[in-house]
Design a protein around this motif. Sequence first.
Motif, PDB file in Angstrom:
ATOM      1  N   GLY A  37       0.818  -1.202   0.000  1.00 60.51           N
ATOM      2  CA  GLY A  37       0.000   0.000   0.000  1.00 60.51           C
ATOM      3  C   GLY A  37       0.847   1.245   0.000  1.00 60.51           C
ATOM      4  O   GLY A  37       2.036   1.192   0.306  1.00 60.51           O
ATOM      5  N   PRO A  38       0.227   2.392  -0.317  1.00 59.73           N
ATOM      6  CA  PRO A  38       0.979   3.640  -0.328  1.00 59.73           C
ATOM      7  C   PRO A  38       1.270   4.103   1.098  1.00 59.73           C
ATOM      8  O   PRO A  38       0.765   3.528   2.061  1.00 59.73           O
ATOM      9  CB  PRO A  38       0.033   4.617  -1.030  1.00 59.73           C
ATOM     10  CG  PRO A  38      -1.332   4.066  -0.814  1.00 59.73           C
ATOM     11  CD  PRO A  38      -1.172   2.577  -0.713  1.00 59.73           C
ATOM     12  N   ASN A  39       2.053   5.160   1.236  1.00 56.68           N
ATOM     13  CA  ASN A  39       2.320   5.735   2.554  1.00 56.68           C
ATOM     14  C   ASN A  39       1.015   6.136   3.216  1.00 56.68           C
ATOM     15  O   ASN A  39       0.128   6.678   2.571  1.00 56.68           O
ATOM     16  CB  ASN A  39       3.191   6.986   2.408  1.00 56.68           C
ATOM     17  CG  ASN A  39       4.644   6.612   2.227  1.00 56.68           C
ATOM     18  OD1 ASN A  39       5.088   5.589   2.730  1.00 56.68           O
ATOM     19  ND2 ASN A  39       5.368   7.424   1.491  1.00 56.68           N
ATOM     20  N   GLY A  40       0.910   5.864   4.514  1.00 62.25           N
ATOM     21  CA  GLY A  40      -0.277   6.296   5.248  1.00 62.25           C
ATOM     22  C   GLY A  40      -1.469   5.378   5.079  1.00 62.25           C
ATOM     23  O   GLY A  40      -2.568   5.697   5.521  1.00 62.25           O
ATOM     24  N   GLY A 210      -6.274   3.397   2.581  1.00 61.54           N
ATOM     25  CA  GLY A 210      -7.209   4.084   3.461  1.00 61.54           C
ATOM     26  C   GLY A 210      -7.705   3.209   4.599  1.00 61.54           C
ATOM     27  O   GLY A 210      -8.851   3.338   5.034  1.00 61.54           O
ATOM     28  N   GLY A 211      -6.851   2.295   5.099  1.00 65.12           N
ATOM     29  CA  GLY A 211      -7.232   1.486   6.258  1.00 65.12           C
ATOM     30  C   GLY A 211      -8.107   0.292   5.927  1.00 65.12           C
ATOM     31  O   GLY A 211      -8.594  -0.386   6.822  1.00 65.12           O
ATOM     32  N   ARG A 212      -8.357   0.046   4.648  1.00 63.32           N
ATOM     33  CA  ARG A 212      -9.157  -1.126   4.255  1.00 63.32           C
ATOM     34  C   ARG A 212      -8.354  -1.989   3.296  1.00 63.32           C
ATOM     35  O   ARG A 212      -7.563  -1.484   2.498  1.00 63.32           O
ATOM     36  CB  ARG A 212     -10.420  -0.677   3.533  1.00 63.32           C
ATOM     37  CG  ARG A 212     -11.504  -0.239   4.453  1.00 63.32           C
ATOM     38  CD  ARG A 212     -12.867  -0.309   3.778  1.00 63.32           C
ATOM     39  NE  ARG A 212     -13.865   0.243   4.677  1.00 63.32           N
ATOM     40  CZ  ARG A 212     -14.154   1.545   4.746  1.00 63.32           C
ATOM     41  NH1 ARG A 212     -13.540   2.388   3.941  1.00 63.32           N
ATOM     42  NH2 ARG A 212     -15.039   1.992   5.606  1.00 63.32           N
ATOM     43  N   LEU A 213      -8.619  -3.302   3.354  1.00 67.73           N
ATOM     44  CA  LEU A 213      -8.027  -4.210   2.396  1.00 67.73           C
ATOM     45  C   LEU A 213      -8.866  -4.124   1.124  1.00 67.73           C
ATOM     46  O   LEU A 213     -10.027  -4.527   1.114  1.00 67.73           O
ATOM     47  CB  LEU A 213      -8.062  -5.619   2.987  1.00 67.73           C
ATOM     48  CG  LEU A 213      -6.849  -6.517   2.796  1.00 67.73           C
ATOM     49  CD1 LEU A 213      -5.577  -5.810   3.170  1.00 67.73           C
ATOM     50  CD2 LEU A 213      -7.013  -7.769   3.622  1.00 67.73           C
ATOM     51  N   VAL A 214      -8.301  -3.553   0.067  1.00 67.44           N
ATOM     52  CA  VAL A 214      -9.111  -3.368  -1.139  1.00 67.44           C
ATOM     53  C   VAL A 214      -9.017  -4.576  -2.064  1.00 67.44           C
ATOM     54  O   VAL A 214      -9.845  -4.727  -2.965  1.00 67.44           O
ATOM     55  CB  VAL A 214      -8.731  -2.073  -1.892  1.00 67.44           C
ATOM     56  CG1 VAL A 214      -9.176  -0.859  -1.096  1.00 67.44           C
ATOM     57  CG2 VAL A 214      -7.251  -2.008  -2.177  1.00 67.44           C
ATOM     58  N   ALA A 215      -8.031  -5.425  -1.862  1.00 72.67           N
ATOM     59  CA  ALA A 215      -7.935  -6.640  -2.670  1.00 72.67           C
ATOM     60  C   ALA A 215      -6.986  -7.591  -1.984  1.00 72.67           C
ATOM     61  O   ALA A 215      -6.115  -7.184  -1.218  1.00 72.67           O
ATOM     62  CB  ALA A 215      -7.410  -6.318  -4.059  1.00 72.67           C
ATOM     63  N   THR A 285      -6.465   0.933  -6.337  1.00 70.24           N
ATOM     64  CA  THR A 285      -6.472   2.039  -5.380  1.00 70.24           C
ATOM     65  C   THR A 285      -6.820   3.364  -6.041  1.00 70.24           C
ATOM     66  O   THR A 285      -6.968   4.368  -5.360  1.00 70.24           O
ATOM     67  CB  THR A 285      -5.108   2.198  -4.693  1.00 70.24           C
ATOM     68  OG1 THR A 285      -4.153   2.571  -5.686  1.00 70.24           O
ATOM     69  CG2 THR A 285      -4.670   0.927  -4.013  1.00 70.24           C
ATOM     70  N   HIS A 286      -6.955   3.362  -7.342  1.00 71.17           N
ATOM     71  CA  HIS A 286      -7.263   4.574  -8.093  1.00 71.17           C
ATOM     72  C   HIS A 286      -6.302   5.686  -7.771  1.00 71.17           C
ATOM     73  O   HIS A 286      -6.656   6.839  -7.729  1.00 71.17           O
ATOM     74  CB  HIS A 286      -8.697   5.045  -7.836  1.00 71.17           C
ATOM     75  CG  HIS A 286      -9.684   3.972  -8.128  1.00 71.17           C
ATOM     76  ND1 HIS A 286      -9.922   3.521  -9.404  1.00 71.17           N
ATOM     77  CD2 HIS A 286     -10.463   3.233  -7.312  1.00 71.17           C
ATOM     78  CE1 HIS A 286     -10.813   2.544  -9.359  1.00 71.17           C
ATOM     79  NE2 HIS A 286     -11.141   2.346  -8.093  1.00 71.17           N
ATOM     80  N   GLN A 287      -5.090   5.304  -7.452  1.00 75.56           N
ATOM     81  CA  GLN A 287      -4.114   6.370  -7.281  1.00 75.56           C
ATOM     82  C   GLN A 287      -2.791   5.872  -7.808  1.00 75.56           C
ATOM     83  O   GLN A 287      -2.434   4.713  -7.623  1.00 75.56           O
ATOM     84  CB  GLN A 287      -4.028   6.828  -5.829  1.00 75.56           C
ATOM     85  CG  GLN A 287      -3.183   5.994  -4.915  1.00 75.56           C
ATOM     86  CD  GLN A 287      -3.276   6.558  -3.516  1.00 75.56           C
ATOM     87  OE1 GLN A 287      -4.329   6.594  -2.896  1.00 75.56           O
ATOM     88  NE2 GLN A 287      -2.168   7.010  -2.998  1.00 75.56           N
ATOM     89  N   PRO A 288      -2.080   6.748  -8.499  1.00 79.02           N
ATOM     90  CA  PRO A 288      -0.857   6.289  -9.133  1.00 79.02           C
ATOM     91  C   PRO A 288       0.194   5.910  -8.089  1.00 79.02           C
ATOM     92  O   PRO A 288       0.356   6.598  -7.104  1.00 79.02           O
ATOM     93  CB  PRO A 288      -0.400   7.490  -9.961  1.00 79.02           C
ATOM     94  CG  PRO A 288      -1.160   8.651  -9.453  1.00 79.02           C
ATOM     95  CD  PRO A 288      -2.363   8.156  -8.735  1.00 79.02           C
ATOM     96  N   SER A 289       0.844   4.775  -8.269  1.00 75.95           N
ATOM     97  CA  SER A 289       1.946   4.432  -7.380  1.00 75.95           C
ATOM     98  C   SER A 289       3.164   5.193  -7.858  1.00 75.95           C
ATOM     99  O   SER A 289       3.173   5.773  -8.923  1.00 75.95           O
ATOM    100  CB  SER A 289       2.213   2.936  -7.427  1.00 75.95           C
ATOM    101  OG  SER A 289       2.900   2.630  -8.604  1.00 75.95           O
ATOM    102  N   GLU A 290       4.207   5.173  -7.028  1.00 72.63           N
ATOM    103  CA  GLU A 290       5.344   6.032  -7.361  1.00 72.63           C
ATOM    104  C   GLU A 290       6.120   5.563  -8.587  1.00 72.63           C
ATOM    105  O   GLU A 290       6.882   6.327  -9.153  1.00 72.63           O
ATOM    106  CB  GLU A 290       6.279   6.164  -6.157  1.00 72.63           C
ATOM    107  CG  GLU A 290       6.997   4.906  -5.777  1.00 72.63           C
ATOM    108  CD  GLU A 290       7.832   5.128  -4.523  1.00 72.63           C
ATOM    109  OE1 GLU A 290       9.034   5.340  -4.691  1.00 72.63           O
ATOM    110  OE2 GLU A 290       7.285   5.117  -3.412  1.00 72.63           O
ATOM    111  N   VAL A 291       5.899   4.318  -8.991  1.00 68.06           N
ATOM    112  CA  VAL A 291       6.657   3.794 -10.125  1.00 68.06           C
ATOM    113  C   VAL A 291       6.009   4.178 -11.459  1.00 68.06           C
ATOM    114  O   VAL A 291       6.665   4.161 -12.484  1.00 68.06           O
ATOM    115  CB  VAL A 291       6.764   2.253 -10.050  1.00 68.06           C
ATOM    116  CG1 VAL A 291       8.118   1.790 -10.529  1.00 68.06           C
ATOM    117  CG2 VAL A 291       6.476   1.747  -8.654  1.00 68.06           C
ATOM    118  N   SER A 292       4.727   4.497 -11.416  1.00 72.06           N
ATOM    119  CA  SER A 292       4.037   4.702 -12.688  1.00 72.06           C
ATOM    120  C   SER A 292       4.294   6.092 -13.259  1.00 72.06           C
ATOM    121  O   SER A 292       4.681   7.015 -12.559  1.00 72.06           O
ATOM    122  CB  SER A 292       2.537   4.504 -12.501  1.00 72.06           C
ATOM    123  OG  SER A 292       2.044   5.554 -11.708  1.00 72.06           O
TER     124      SER A 292
END
Lengths: 294, 262
Positions: A37-40, A210-215, A285-292
């Motif tokens: 997951g991302p930071n936070g 966001g504190g949930r397991l999304v997959a 996660t609908h948010q870009p990871s740092e590698v993309s």
Amino acid sequence: MKFAIEVKGLRKSFGDQQVLRGVDIAVPEGQIYALLGPNGAGKTTHIIILTTLVAADGGSARIAGYDVAAESGKVKQSISLTGQFAAVDEMLTAEENLQMMCRLSGMKSAEAKRRTAELLRQFDLTDAARKRVKTYSGGMRRRVDLAISLVASRPVLFLDEPTTGLDTVSRRALWDIIERLKASGMTIFLTTQYLEEADQLADRIGVINGGRLVAEGTPTELKARIGGEVIELTNEREQWSRTLATTGSAQDIGRILNGLAASLPPDTQVTIRRPSMDDVFIALTHQPSEVSVS
Amino acid sequence: MNKSLSPLAPPSYAATNAVFIRRSLTLSLRNTESLMMSIILPVMLMLLFTYVCGGAIAPGGDYANYVVPGIILLCAGYGAATTAVDVSTDMANGIIDRIRTMPIRSLFVVTGHVAASLARNLVASGVVIAVALLVGFRPNGSFVEWLAALGVIVLFILTLTWLYAAIGLVAGSPSAASGYGFILLFLPYLSSAFVPIDTMPHWLRGVASHQPITPLIETIRGLLLGTPIGDHAWIGAAWCAGLIAIALVWCGFAFKKRAGRR
């Protein structure tokens, strides 16, 4: 199947910020589970609850069959932790750090010396064993840190972002070590922000956001979730790239490309490939990871 | 579960303490600059008070005899202040997390720092007393009185060190810990360490008489120089016992709270 780690409905807030909103995880003995997951996202919070450092607000967690809240003493005898920041005394040598932890684990002097020598050899630290840790490189520190958490041979190992900040060579070396530990029968729970790392090491991956397991699933299952193939469009001159999910059939790919062809600049290149963990991550996660690249 | 991974029995409390004491002593010895400062600074202070202020405060030239007991306690204060920084540093990095996930009494990591502080301060006190003898300190205490004085010094060092350990546990960062530590360092100046209390303004005498340093200094003076001790010994001991009890409870609570904080 026996589970080394069982987490049910885990919740935790710090102040009015909800960090974990009911997470379920089960890790069978002898497997590697990666929390990605991302930071936070709540990764470290997971680790500190499962290692008895902080109490959860709700839900339950069992390690090696023991409840982390009610039987923390038994849990502590079953786990070891390598935290996000190297937990070694910089003014001491690797040998001294290891011997100290051996003694704290209940070994007598001779046994502590023997185990220290063994670990130094195993982690390729024998040459630097008598130098102070503050003179070590980042990769060496991580190795000392990991070696320390293995002195007492606990069955469950927690690794909080084990390779963050390491160069590629050190990262690969650490991956080898983690795989060898798994082969020796340990259950390993690790957190990472690197998709490649989870893909490479884990038997199962939980994607947290966001504190949930999304997959959750095996690396192959997760990749399958976003379809058969990915179309990647890149334009080197304008320096952008875009990925599109597709079933992989000729019709589907043709339909997508036909729809786009008119609007794309003339020098755009097309690649069709298997989805990477990056693609999965972005899709989930609908948010870009740092590698993309956007 | 894998049979080869049988858990070891946790070490005894004594063994755990021994490991942490050894760790803190080693760290103290390796931190050469800080160690040098904790010895040189008190010596400098003593020379400063004896030679710079001594002539003005006691024109008769007997100031060394008066001031040395106070300097010994002041030096213990400086040396003990390092404990706050050491404890706070341990809390700030990952070491404490690892120790807390082990089946041992993790608070003993603080005991290690307290023991190291005691050792450092006793060495520094020894050096201060040796230099004091060179610059005119003329004690007349017997061997037993010297032992008793040593006991008072040990008690004082332990009191201050436990207080500093608690400060280290509640401070937000090592540098904050070092800042808070300065507050305690003012106490010796508001006592009979450097000038007799009856030379102070009236309102200050109450403060100076009713704080732990004055009875301790008067006790050491009495033991080493033969001045009257009176009730000072008991009052000083009671102060120390009370403060140590408070500091221990404070440490216990602060450690729990601090270690669970994120």
